[in-house]
Enzyme design. Structure first.
Site, PDB file in Angstrom:
ATOM      1  N   GLU A 222       0.881  -1.178   0.000  1.00  0.00           N
ATOM      2  CA  GLU A 222       0.000   0.000   0.000  1.00  0.00           C
ATOM      3  C   GLU A 222       0.909   1.214   0.000  1.00  0.00           C
ATOM      4  OE1 GLU A 222      -3.300   0.080  -0.140  1.00  0.00           O
ATOM      5  OE2 GLU A 222      -3.731  -2.057   0.060  1.00  0.00           O
ATOM      6  N   CYS A 256      -2.272   9.510   2.229  1.00  0.00           N
ATOM      7  CA  CYS A 256      -1.727   8.985   0.965  1.00  0.00           C
ATOM      8  C   CYS A 256      -2.623   9.273  -0.235  1.00  0.00           C
ATOM      9  CB  CYS A 256      -1.487   7.484   1.086  1.00  0.00           C
ATOM     10  SG  CYS A 256      -2.970   6.593   1.581  1.00  0.00           S
TER      11      CYS A 256
HETATM   12  P1  NAD Z   1       6.746   5.369   7.965  1.00  0.00           P
HETATM   13  O1  NAD Z   1       7.916   6.248   8.205  1.00  0.00           O
HETATM   14  O2  NAD Z   1       5.792   5.140   9.069  1.00  0.00           O
HETATM   15  O3  NAD Z   1       7.301   3.979   7.405  1.00  0.00           O
HETATM   16  C1  NAD Z   1       6.425   2.912   7.100  1.00  0.00           C
HETATM   17  C2  NAD Z   1       6.999   1.639   7.678  1.00  0.00           C
HETATM   18  O4  NAD Z   1       8.169   1.277   6.946  1.00  0.00           O
HETATM   19  C3  NAD Z   1       7.394   1.766   9.141  1.00  0.00           C
HETATM   20  O5  NAD Z   1       6.834   0.697   9.868  1.00  0.00           O
HETATM   21  C4  NAD Z   1       8.906   1.712   9.091  1.00  0.00           C
HETATM   22  O6  NAD Z   1       9.483   1.133  10.245  1.00  0.00           O
HETATM   23  C5  NAD Z   1       9.158   0.860   7.869  1.00  0.00           C
HETATM   24  N1  NAD Z   1      10.476   1.086   7.290  1.00  0.00           N
HETATM   25  C6  NAD Z   1      11.117   2.249   7.117  1.00  0.00           C
HETATM   26  N2  NAD Z   1      12.312   2.050   6.532  1.00  0.00           N
HETATM   27  C7  NAD Z   1      12.428   0.715   6.332  1.00  0.00           C
HETATM   28  C8  NAD Z   1      13.438  -0.125   5.755  1.00  0.00           C
HETATM   29  N3  NAD Z   1      14.562   0.377   5.257  1.00  0.00           N
HETATM   30  N4  NAD Z   1      13.197  -1.455   5.710  1.00  0.00           N
HETATM   31  C9  NAD Z   1      12.059  -1.970   6.196  1.00  0.00           C
HETATM   32  N5  NAD Z   1      11.082  -1.228   6.750  1.00  0.00           N
HETATM   33  C10 NAD Z   1      11.264   0.094   6.818  1.00  0.00           C
HETATM   34  O7  NAD Z   1       5.858   5.926   6.786  1.00  0.00           O
HETATM   35  P2  NAD Z   1       6.296   6.507   5.379  1.00  0.00           P
HETATM   36  O8  NAD Z   1       6.858   5.422   4.538  1.00  0.00           O
HETATM   37  O9  NAD Z   1       7.065   7.756   5.478  1.00  0.00           O
HETATM   38  O10 NAD Z   1       4.827   6.854   4.904  1.00  0.00           O
HETATM   39  C11 NAD Z   1       4.574   7.817   3.934  1.00  0.00           C
HETATM   40  C12 NAD Z   1       4.400   7.158   2.588  1.00  0.00           C
HETATM   41  O11 NAD Z   1       3.516   6.055   2.678  1.00  0.00           O
HETATM   42  C13 NAD Z   1       3.786   8.081   1.568  1.00  0.00           C
HETATM   43  O12 NAD Z   1       4.355   7.813   0.321  1.00  0.00           O
HETATM   44  C14 NAD Z   1       2.331   7.680   1.582  1.00  0.00           C
HETATM   45  O13 NAD Z   1       1.650   8.004   0.394  1.00  0.00           O
HETATM   46  C15 NAD Z   1       2.425   6.197   1.805  1.00  0.00           C
HETATM   47  N6  NAD Z   1       1.236   5.702   2.471  1.00  0.00           N
HETATM   48  C16 NAD Z   1       0.426   4.877   1.784  1.00  0.00           C
HETATM   49  C17 NAD Z   1      -0.746   4.425   2.356  1.00  0.00           C
HETATM   50  C18 NAD Z   1      -1.683   3.521   1.618  1.00  0.00           C
HETATM   51  O14 NAD Z   1      -2.593   3.000   2.250  1.00  0.00           O
HETATM   52  N7  NAD Z   1      -1.521   3.309   0.324  1.00  0.00           N
HETATM   53  C19 NAD Z   1      -1.060   4.806   3.650  1.00  0.00           C
HETATM   54  C20 NAD Z   1      -0.178   5.627   4.334  1.00  0.00           C
HETATM   55  C21 NAD Z   1       0.975   6.075   3.741  1.00  0.00           C
END
Ligand code: NAD
Length: 524
Positions: A222, A256
C-alpha cells in the site's frame, strides 16, 4: 497512557522466536475455526473500545490529531470494521461453487475453499497508525492467519497503546507485536512469512518486495503517489475548492490519497482561488496556529522535507506559507505554479501543500496527469459527467472520485489499493479477508466415474483422441476474418426490438412453429 511502559524496540535476538511462535501456532490449526476467529475479533473490539481515551491521547501526542479526526478515521473506523467483519465472516468463509464449469465436470463438485495463507507480517505507517496496522490485522484474523504486527516507530505513542491492546486482547500464541525501526524490520524480513502486508513509501516498498521475492512470499504493498485533481472550466468552483481543501486540512495533508496537485482550467482559475480563500477562512477562522482541529507534522525530518519542498518552488504563494519547526506546525499553503516540473509537483508532498497548476483545457490536464505519474494512488476530477468520464477513460489510478477528493478511500468497505508503482493488492471490507485468504480450488472424483474417465489413460490411440475431442472441444463462433457467425435460429430470435414484449412475441412464434412442426410430423 501513563501506566504503559515506555516505547522500546524489541530486542533483535527475540525476533526469530516471535516468528517461530506464530508459525508453529498456525500449524496447530486452532486459528482456522470460525469460533476462534470471532472470539479474537470480539475481544479486539472491546480492547479498542476500552482504550478509546488512551488511543485518542496517543494520536494527540504523535500527530496533534483532534479527537474528532481520531474517532472518524482511526478508532471508530477500526471498531466498525471489526463489527462488519464479524457480521459477514460466516458467509465469506463458506466454500464457493466454481463458475464456468462444463456440465459433466459438475459431478466432481468443483468448488473454492477459503484457506488462511498462514503466518503473516504486517508493517504499518505513521499517519493513520491504527487503521493502517490494526486494519490489516483484522483481515488476517478473519482469514484464520496468525500475525506479527510492526507499527511505525514514527508514531511511538500509538505503537505503545496498540501493543498494549494486542497483548491484552488477543491470543499471545498467535498475535504478537514487534516494535522498532529499520534494524528490527530488517530482522523481521529475514524470516519466512506466508504474506507480507506493507504500508508506506515506495522506496521501502521496493526493499520489501525484493526481500519477499527471495522466498517467493506474496506481498500487498500500500504505497503512495502524486495524485492529481482536475478542475474543468465547467466545474462548480466553490464545491471543488471546499472539497480539495478539506483533504489537505485532514491530518494536515498526511494522507496517501490526498491530491498532490490541482490542475485548474485557466478560465475558472480566479474563481477557484477565491473560493479556496473563502473556504480556508471558514474552516480555520483563526488560522492554522493553535487550531485544535489541525494536526501537526509527525516529526522534524518530515517537517524539514516539506519546508525544503516549499523553499524550492518557483511558484507564487497565494495563501499560507508559515511553518514553525518548534511546534511542527505547517500551514495549509496554496501555491500557484507554472510548470509540472515544479518541486511541489515532482515529489509527493504528503503534507498540507496545495500547488495549483493552471491548464488550458481538459486534454492538457489529462496529458500532464499521465506524464507526472501514470499510476497514482488516487485521482479526482471535477467537471461535467462527460468530462469526468473522459478523465477516467484516459488515465489510470488505484482509485478515483468524481466531484470530490478522496471520497472513494473514505468508504471503509470499498476495496482500497494502488496500481502499478502506487501499490499492489487491496484490502478493507471483504477485501481484507480476501487479502489473507488463499482461494483453493478443490474437486472430488467419484469412483463410479472410472469408466467415463478411462479415455485419459495410455496407451493413447487415435480412437481415444477422437472421443476426447468430441467430449471437450468448444466450437468457435467466428470465422477466419474474426467475424462472428450467427446461426439461423439466433437471427430469428434476435429480429425486431429488444423490449420484453418483442422478445416475448418472438419466443411465442418460435414455440408455436416448433409445436406445429411436431404435430405435422406426428400426423404423417
Ligand atoms: P513510515 O515512516 O511510518 O514507514 C512505514 C513503515 O516502513 C514503518 O513501519 C517503518 O518502520 C518501515 N520502514 C522504514 N524504513 C524501512 C526499511 N529500510 N526497511 C524496512 N522497513 C522500513 O511511513 P512513510 O513510509 O514515510 O509513509 C509515507 C508514505 O507512505 C507516503 O508515500 C504515503 O503516500 C504512503 N502511504 C500509503 C498508504 C496507503 O494506504 N496506500 C497509507 C499511508 C501512507
Amino acid at each position: 497512557m501513563n501506566d504503559l511502559p515506555p516505547f522500546s524496540h524489541t530486542p533483535a535476538e527475540e525476533i526469530s522466536s516471535v516468528h517461530d511462535r506464530v508459525v508453529s501456532s498456525f500449524l496447530k490449526h486452532k486459528t482456522r475455526t470460525i469460533e476462534y476467529r470471532l472470539k479474537q475479533l470480539r475481544s479486539l473490539y472491546w480492547g479498542i473500545k476500552d482504550e478509546e481515551p488512551a488511543l485518542t491521547e496517543a494520536l494527540k501526542f504523535d500527530l496533534g490529531k483532534s479527537a474528532y479526526e481520531a474517532y472518524l478515521s482511526e478508532i471508530g473506523w477500526c471498531l466498525n470494521d471489526i463489527l462488519f467483519v464479524c457480521t459477514n465472516l460466516e458467509k465469506w468463509m463458506k466454500d464457493e461453487s466454481a463458475p464456468d464449469i462444463p456440465l459433466t465436470n459438475l459431478l466432481m463438485r468443483p468448488r473454492i475453499r477459503k484457506d488462511p495463507l498462514g503466518a503473516v507480517l504486517i508493517i504499518g505507517a505513521y499517519n493513520f497508525p491504527y487503521q493502517l496496522t490494526l486494519g490489516p490485522l483484522i483481515g488476517a484474523i478473519a482469514a484464520g492467519c496468525t500475525a506479527v504486527i510492526k507499527p511505525s516507530e514514527n508514531a511511538p505513542h500509538a505503537a505503545r497503546i496498540m501493543q498494549h491492546i494486542v497483548e491484552q486482547s488477543l491470543d499471545p500464541e498467535a498475535y504478537r507485536v514487534v516494535q522498532g525501526a529499520i534494524p528490527e524490520t530488517t530482522a523481521l524480513l529475514e524470516q519466512k512469512w506466508d504474506k507480507i502486508f506493507y504500508t508506506g513509501n515506495a522506496t521501502v516498498g521496493k526493499i520489501i518486495a525484493k526481500k519477499a521475492a527471495e522466498t517467493l512470499t506474496p506481498v500487498t504493498l500500500e504505497l503512495g503517489g502524486r495524485n492529481p485533481a482536475i478542475v474543468s472550466k465547467n466545474a462548480d468552483t466553490k464545491l471543488a475548492a471546499r472539497r480539495v481543501l478539506w483533504t489537505k486540512l485532514f491530518n494536515a495533508g498526511q494522507v496517501c490519497v490526498s491530491q498532490n496537485y490541482v490542475m485548474v482550467d485557466r478560465e475558472v482559475l480566479p474563481a477557484f482561488l477565491h473560493e479556496l480563500g473563502v473556504a480556508l477562512k471558514e474552516f480555520q477562522p483563526k488560522g492554522a496556529k493553535d487550531n485544535e482541529d489541525y494536526s501537526h507534522i509527525i516529526n522534524e525530518r518530515q517537517w524539514s522535507r516539506l519546508k525544503t519542498m516549499l523553499d524550492s518552488t518557483n511558484g507564487k504563494i497565494i495563501y499560507g506559507g508559515h511553518a514553525d519547526k518548534e511546534t511542527l506546525l505547517f500551514e495549509p499553503t496554496v501555491v500557484q505554479v507554472e510548470s509540472a516540473d515544479d518541486a511541489l509537483i515532482k515529489e509527493e508532498s504528503f503534507g498540507p501543500l496545495i500547488p495549483i497548476l493552471p491548464v488550458s483545457n481538459l486534454e492538457e490536464a489529462i496529458r500532464t496527469a499521465n506524464e507526472v505519474h501514470a499510476t497514482p494512488l488516487g485521482l479526482y476530477t471535477f467537471g461535467t459527467n462527460a468530462e469526468n468520464a473522459k478523465v477516467l477513460a484516459e488515465t489510470r489510478s488505484g482509485g478515483a472520485t468524481m466531484n470530490d477528493a478522496m471520497f472513494h478511500a473514505s468508504m471503509p468497505t470499498l476495496a482500497f489499493g494502488g496500481v502499478g508503482d502506487s501499490g499492489q493488492g487491496a484490502y478493507r471490507g471483504k477485501s481484507s479477508f480476501d487479502s489473507f485468504t488463499h482461494r483453493r480450488s478443490v474437486t472430488q472424483t467419484p469412483g463410479w466415474m472410472e469408466g467415463m474417465l478411462a479415455v485419459r489413460y495410455p496407451p493413447y490411440t487415435a480412437g481415444k483422441l477422437k472421443k476426447l475431442k468430441q467430449m471437450q472441444d468448444l466450437k468457435p463462433d467466428f470465422d477466419r476474418q474474426g467475424k462472428v457467425k450467427r446461426s439461423l435460429l439466433w437471427l430469428l430470435l434476435s429480429m425486431g426490438g429488444k423490449g420484453t414484449i418483442s422478445v416475448g412475441v418472438r419466443w411465442a412464434v418460435f414455440v408455436s412453429l416448433i409445436a406445429i412442426g411436431a404435430r405435422l410430423a406426428v400426423s404423417r
